[in-house]
Design a protein around this motif. Structure first.
Motif, PDB file in Angstrom:
ATOM      1  N   GLY A  65       0.818  -1.204   0.000  1.00 28.14           N
ATOM      2  CA  GLY A  65       0.000   0.000   0.000  1.00 28.14           C
ATOM      3  C   GLY A  65       0.854   1.257   0.000  1.00 28.14           C
ATOM      4  N   TRP A  66       0.219   2.383  -0.301  1.00 27.37           N
ATOM      5  CA  TRP A  66       0.948   3.652  -0.391  1.00 27.37           C
ATOM      6  C   TRP A  66       1.542   4.057   0.948  1.00 27.37           C
ATOM      7  CZ3 TRP A  66       2.062   4.656  -5.076  1.00 27.37           C
ATOM      8  CH2 TRP A  66       1.171   4.430  -6.115  1.00 27.37           C
ATOM      9  N   GLU A  67       0.807   3.814   2.032  1.00 24.84           N
ATOM     10  CA  GLU A  67       1.325   4.181   3.355  1.00 24.84           C
ATOM     11  C   GLU A  67       2.587   3.379   3.681  1.00 24.84           C
ATOM     12  OE1 GLU A  67      -0.124   4.378   8.045  1.00 24.84           O
ATOM     13  OE2 GLU A  67      -1.549   3.837   6.467  1.00 24.84           O
ATOM     14  N   HIS A  68       2.597   2.123   3.271  1.00 27.48           N
ATOM     15  CA  HIS A  68       3.745   1.258   3.517  1.00 27.48           C
ATOM     16  C   HIS A  68       4.977   1.766   2.779  1.00 27.48           C
ATOM     17  CE1 HIS A  68       5.470  -3.128   3.400  1.00 27.48           C
ATOM     18  NE2 HIS A  68       6.066  -2.378   4.307  1.00 27.48           N
ATOM     19  N   VAL A  69       4.827   2.055   1.492  1.00 23.37           N
ATOM     20  CA  VAL A  69       5.980   2.524   0.722  1.00 23.37           C
ATOM     21  C   VAL A  69       6.425   3.905   1.198  1.00 23.37           C
ATOM     22  CG1 VAL A  69       4.690   3.581  -1.195  1.00 23.37           C
ATOM     23  CG2 VAL A  69       6.971   2.676  -1.602  1.00 23.37           C
ATOM     24  N   ALA A  70       5.478   4.734   1.613  1.00 26.94           N
ATOM     25  CA  ALA A  70       5.829   6.067   2.109  1.00 26.94           C
ATOM     26  C   ALA A  70       6.644   5.977   3.390  1.00 26.94           C
ATOM     27  CB  ALA A  70       4.563   6.890   2.340  1.00 26.94           C
ATOM     28  N   SER A  71       6.288   5.052   4.277  1.00 20.62           N
ATOM     29  CA  SER A  71       6.998   4.940   5.554  1.00 20.62           C
ATOM     30  C   SER A  71       8.436   4.475   5.376  1.00 20.62           C
ATOM     31  CB  SER A  71       6.251   3.985   6.488  1.00 20.62           C
ATOM     32  OG  SER A  71       6.307   2.651   5.994  1.00 20.62           O
ATOM     33  N   ASN A  72       8.704   3.745   4.293  1.00 14.90           N
ATOM     34  CA  ASN A  72      10.066   3.251   4.053  1.00 14.90           C
ATOM     35  C   ASN A  72      10.921   4.205   3.216  1.00 14.90           C
ATOM     36  OD1 ASN A  72      10.018   0.795   5.456  1.00 14.90           O
ATOM     37  ND2 ASN A  72       9.069  -0.287   3.754  1.00 14.90           N
ATOM     38  N   TRP A 107      11.934 -16.282   5.511  1.00 14.94           N
ATOM     39  CA  TRP A 107      11.521 -17.574   4.949  1.00 14.94           C
ATOM     40  C   TRP A 107      11.606 -18.679   6.000  1.00 14.94           C
ATOM     41  CZ3 TRP A 107      13.806 -22.361   3.770  1.00 14.94           C
ATOM     42  CH2 TRP A 107      13.114 -23.152   2.847  1.00 14.94           C
ATOM     43  N   LEU A 108      12.608 -18.595   6.853  1.00 12.31           N
ATOM     44  CA  LEU A 108      12.812 -19.637   7.855  1.00 12.31           C
ATOM     45  C   LEU A 108      11.938 -19.467   9.095  1.00 12.31           C
ATOM     46  CD1 LEU A 108      16.717 -19.904   7.736  1.00 12.31           C
ATOM     47  CD2 LEU A 108      15.096 -21.710   7.093  1.00 12.31           C
ATOM     48  N   THR A 109      11.625 -18.235   9.487  1.00 10.10           N
ATOM     49  CA  THR A 109      11.042 -18.011  10.816  1.00 10.10           C
ATOM     50  C   THR A 109       9.668 -17.344  10.833  1.00 10.10           C
ATOM     51  OG1 THR A 109      12.107 -15.834  11.100  1.00 10.10           O
ATOM     52  CG2 THR A 109      13.388 -17.773  11.759  1.00 10.10           C
ATOM     53  N   ALA A 110       9.197 -16.815   9.719  1.00  7.25           N
ATOM     54  CA  ALA A 110       7.900 -16.131   9.726  1.00  7.25           C
ATOM     55  C   ALA A 110       6.773 -17.117  10.011  1.00  7.25           C
ATOM     56  CB  ALA A 110       7.666 -15.433   8.383  1.00  7.25           C
ATOM     57  N   PRO A 111       5.663 -16.650  10.571  1.00  6.14           N
ATOM     58  CA  PRO A 111       4.540 -17.547  10.864  1.00  6.14           C
ATOM     59  C   PRO A 111       3.944 -18.128   9.578  1.00  6.14           C
ATOM     60  CG  PRO A 111       4.306 -15.449  12.014  1.00  6.14           C
ATOM     61  CD  PRO A 111       5.413 -15.280  11.031  1.00  6.14           C
ATOM     62  N   PRO A 112       3.335 -19.301   9.668  1.00 13.86           N
ATOM     63  CA  PRO A 112       2.687 -19.890   8.482  1.00 13.86           C
ATOM     64  C   PRO A 112       1.575 -18.993   7.944  1.00 13.86           C
ATOM     65  CG  PRO A 112       2.852 -21.483  10.285  1.00 13.86           C
ATOM     66  CD  PRO A 112       3.213 -20.143  10.859  1.00 13.86           C
ATOM     67  N   ASN A 113       1.295 -19.154   6.661  1.00 16.70           N
ATOM     68  CA  ASN A 113       0.198 -18.438   6.013  1.00 16.70           C
ATOM     69  C   ASN A 113       0.359 -16.922   6.069  1.00 16.70           C
ATOM     70  OD1 ASN A 113      -1.189 -20.958   5.523  1.00 16.70           O
ATOM     71  ND2 ASN A 113      -1.828 -20.915   7.668  1.00 16.70           N
ATOM     72  N   THR A 114       1.599 -16.464   5.999  1.00 16.98           N
ATOM     73  CA  THR A 114       1.852 -15.029   5.919  1.00 16.98           C
ATOM     74  C   THR A 114       2.631 -14.735   4.642  1.00 16.98           C
ATOM     75  OG1 THR A 114       3.917 -15.241   7.194  1.00 16.98           O
ATOM     76  CG2 THR A 114       1.909 -14.736   8.423  1.00 16.98           C
ATOM     77  N   VAL A 115       2.527 -13.495   4.198  1.00 19.61           N
ATOM     78  CA  VAL A 115       3.296 -13.017   3.043  1.00 19.61           C
ATOM     79  C   VAL A 115       4.025 -11.757   3.494  1.00 19.61           C
ATOM     80  CG1 VAL A 115       3.234 -12.144   0.686  1.00 19.61           C
ATOM     81  CG2 VAL A 115       1.635 -13.944   1.391  1.00 19.61           C
ATOM     82  N   THR A 116       5.344 -11.760   3.358  1.00 22.55           N
ATOM     83  CA  THR A 116       6.165 -10.635   3.814  1.00 22.55           C
ATOM     84  C   THR A 116       6.773  -9.927   2.630  1.00 22.55           C
ATOM     85  OG1 THR A 116       6.707 -11.782   5.873  1.00 22.55           O
ATOM     86  CG2 THR A 116       8.146  -9.972   5.229  1.00 22.55           C
ATOM     87  N   LEU A 117       6.640  -8.613   2.592  1.00 17.83           N
ATOM     88  CA  LEU A 117       7.237  -7.815   1.529  1.00 17.83           C
ATOM     89  C   LEU A 117       7.497  -6.411   2.050  1.00 17.83           C
ATOM     90  CD1 LEU A 117       4.413  -6.991  -1.097  1.00 17.83           C
ATOM     91  CD2 LEU A 117       3.984  -7.727   1.217  1.00 17.83           C
ATOM     92  N   GLY A 118       8.415  -5.708   1.399  1.00 10.35           N
ATOM     93  CA  GLY A 118       8.733  -4.339   1.797  1.00 10.35           C
ATOM     94  C   GLY A 118      10.222  -4.104   1.927  1.00 10.35           C
TER      95      GLY A 118
END
Length: 200
Positions: A65-72, A107-118
């Motif tokens: 989302g736009w807020e996510h990209v703006a914060s980074n 990839w090794l430690t994130a909870p199942p059924n999640t998608v991480t990006l950013g």
């Protein structure tokens, strides 16, 4: 003196161009993602699925989302510019180490059924790199830079704690680890000391 000043100016221009282009790319990609019904979000990292290893690098350039990209954008621009002043090739190597370390950690430690990006893993990695680089290379100016970075962005360290289920503390933590590792892996070779002359 003139040559040194010209070289420093050239490095600053190159660093600024690279970081402005990078941040612009993040916004363009988010625009494409929004226009295509969030189709790019499928390139985020889902944990412990072998096929998802291919998304480790793309995930660092995508946002939810736009807020996510703006914060980074601002911390990435500032920290990236400072790090890139040391040379674009070296900077690219640092970013590669950070992206791979952060992505593998997720990839090794994130909870199942999640998608991480950013790009926040990269932000934390650059923070860690700049924090310790001067001590690793034994360069007083870079030590001062690290102290200033710690004073301005030290609150980032709270982001490595699991305080919000919607934020990937794993990406932050392993990004930070990747930045520190990059400082050691890419340390500058010491110049050999000349002989000590003793008068008699």
């Amino acid at each position: 003196m003139t040559t040194t000043r010209t070289s420093a100016t050239a490095r600053a221009v190159a660093a600024g161009a690279v970081m402005l282009a990078w941040v612009a790319l993040l916004w363009v990609l988010e625009g494409i993602d929004v226009a295509t019904g969030n189709s790019l979000d499928t390139h985020g990292v889902s944990p412990r699925e072998p096929a998802e290893l291919a998304d480790i690098v793309p995930a660092a350039f995508l946002h939810s989302g736009w807020e996510h990209v703006a914060s980074n954008s601002l911390p990435l621009l500032v920290l990236g510019f400072i790090a890139a002043l040391g040379g674009i090739a070296r900077f690219a190597a640092v970013v590669l180490v950070v992206v791979v370390t952060s992505g593998l950690g997720v990839w090794l430690t994130a909870p199942p059924n999640t998608v991480t990006l950013g790009a926040s893993g990269v932000v934390f990695g650059l923070f860690g790199y700049l924090l310790v680089r001067g001590f690793v290379d034994r360069r007083p100016l870079d030590i001062v830079v690290g102290v200033v970075i710690a004073a301005v962005y030290g609150s980032l360290l709270w982001g490595v704690l699991p305080t919000d289920s919607g934020i990937s503390w794993q990406g932050h933590l392993f990004g930070l680890v990747g930045g520190v590792a990059a400082a050691f892996l890419l340390r500058r070779p010491r110049r050999p000391r000349g002989p000590d002359y003793v008068t008699v």
